[in-house]
Design a protein around this motif. Sequence first.
Motif, mmCIF file in Angstrom:
data_model
loop_
_atom_site.group_PDB
_atom_site.id
_atom_site.type_symbol
_atom_site.label_atom_id
_atom_site.label_comp_id
_atom_site.label_asym_id
_atom_site.label_seq_id
_atom_site.Cartn_x
_atom_site.Cartn_y
_atom_site.Cartn_z
ATOM 1 N N ASP A 11 0.797 -1.078 0.142
ATOM 2 C CA ASP A 11 0.075 0.062 -0.056
ATOM 3 C C ASP A 11 1.037 1.187 0.035
ATOM 4 N N SER A 12 2.091 0.996 0.096
ATOM 5 C CA SER A 12 3.049 2.433 0.246
ATOM 6 C C SER A 12 3.571 2.690 -1.038
ATOM 7 N N ILE A 13 3.432 1.945 -2.170
ATOM 8 C CA ILE A 13 4.214 1.953 -3.358
ATOM 9 C C ILE A 13 3.313 3.360 -3.865
ATOM 10 N N VAL A 14 4.238 4.278 -4.615
ATOM 11 C CA VAL A 14 3.652 5.332 -5.473
ATOM 12 C C VAL A 14 4.845 5.288 -6.671
ATOM 13 N N TYR A 15 3.931 4.967 -7.763
ATOM 14 C CA TYR A 15 4.597 5.162 -9.153
ATOM 15 C C TYR A 15 4.816 6.548 -9.490
ATOM 16 N N GLU A 16 6.216 6.815 -9.731
ATOM 17 C CA GLU A 16 6.405 8.348 -10.187
ATOM 18 C C GLU A 16 6.402 8.575 -11.613
ATOM 19 N N GLU A 17 7.085 7.363 -12.473
ATOM 20 C CA GLU A 17 7.074 7.414 -14.056
ATOM 21 C C GLU A 17 6.978 6.141 -14.541
ATOM 22 N N VAL A 18 6.353 5.841 -15.529
ATOM 23 C CA VAL A 18 6.177 4.698 -16.305
ATOM 24 C C VAL A 18 6.456 4.804 -17.646
ATOM 25 N N ARG A 19 7.431 4.044 -18.323
ATOM 26 C CA ARG A 19 7.769 4.359 -19.611
ATOM 27 C C ARG A 19 8.238 2.993 -20.239
#
Length: 85
Positions: free
Chosen positions: A16-24
């Motif tokens: 639950d702590s994960i925050v995606y900053e960029e996906v390429r």
Amino acid sequence: VLGAGGAIRQAMRNPDSIVYEEVRANPGASVMCFQYRAQNGFGGMGRETMAIVNGKPSQEPAVWNKNCTKSLQILDLALWQLNRK
């Protein structure tokens, strides 16, 4: 891409702590690159990277540098969907 992001989430100590900053990704999605923050074992947030190349995940800097530093398409919709909880 969403399946790969979900697999990263499930591998976390605190998913639950994960925050995606960029996906390429490249057009065929044979290369997918994720930058994210997640809670570490000490309770702080750490920034991590994951490259998935031809279905093989890696957090090795050499793999990231070889595959994720070139021009890839930024996937804003996938980023939004991955960050929804």
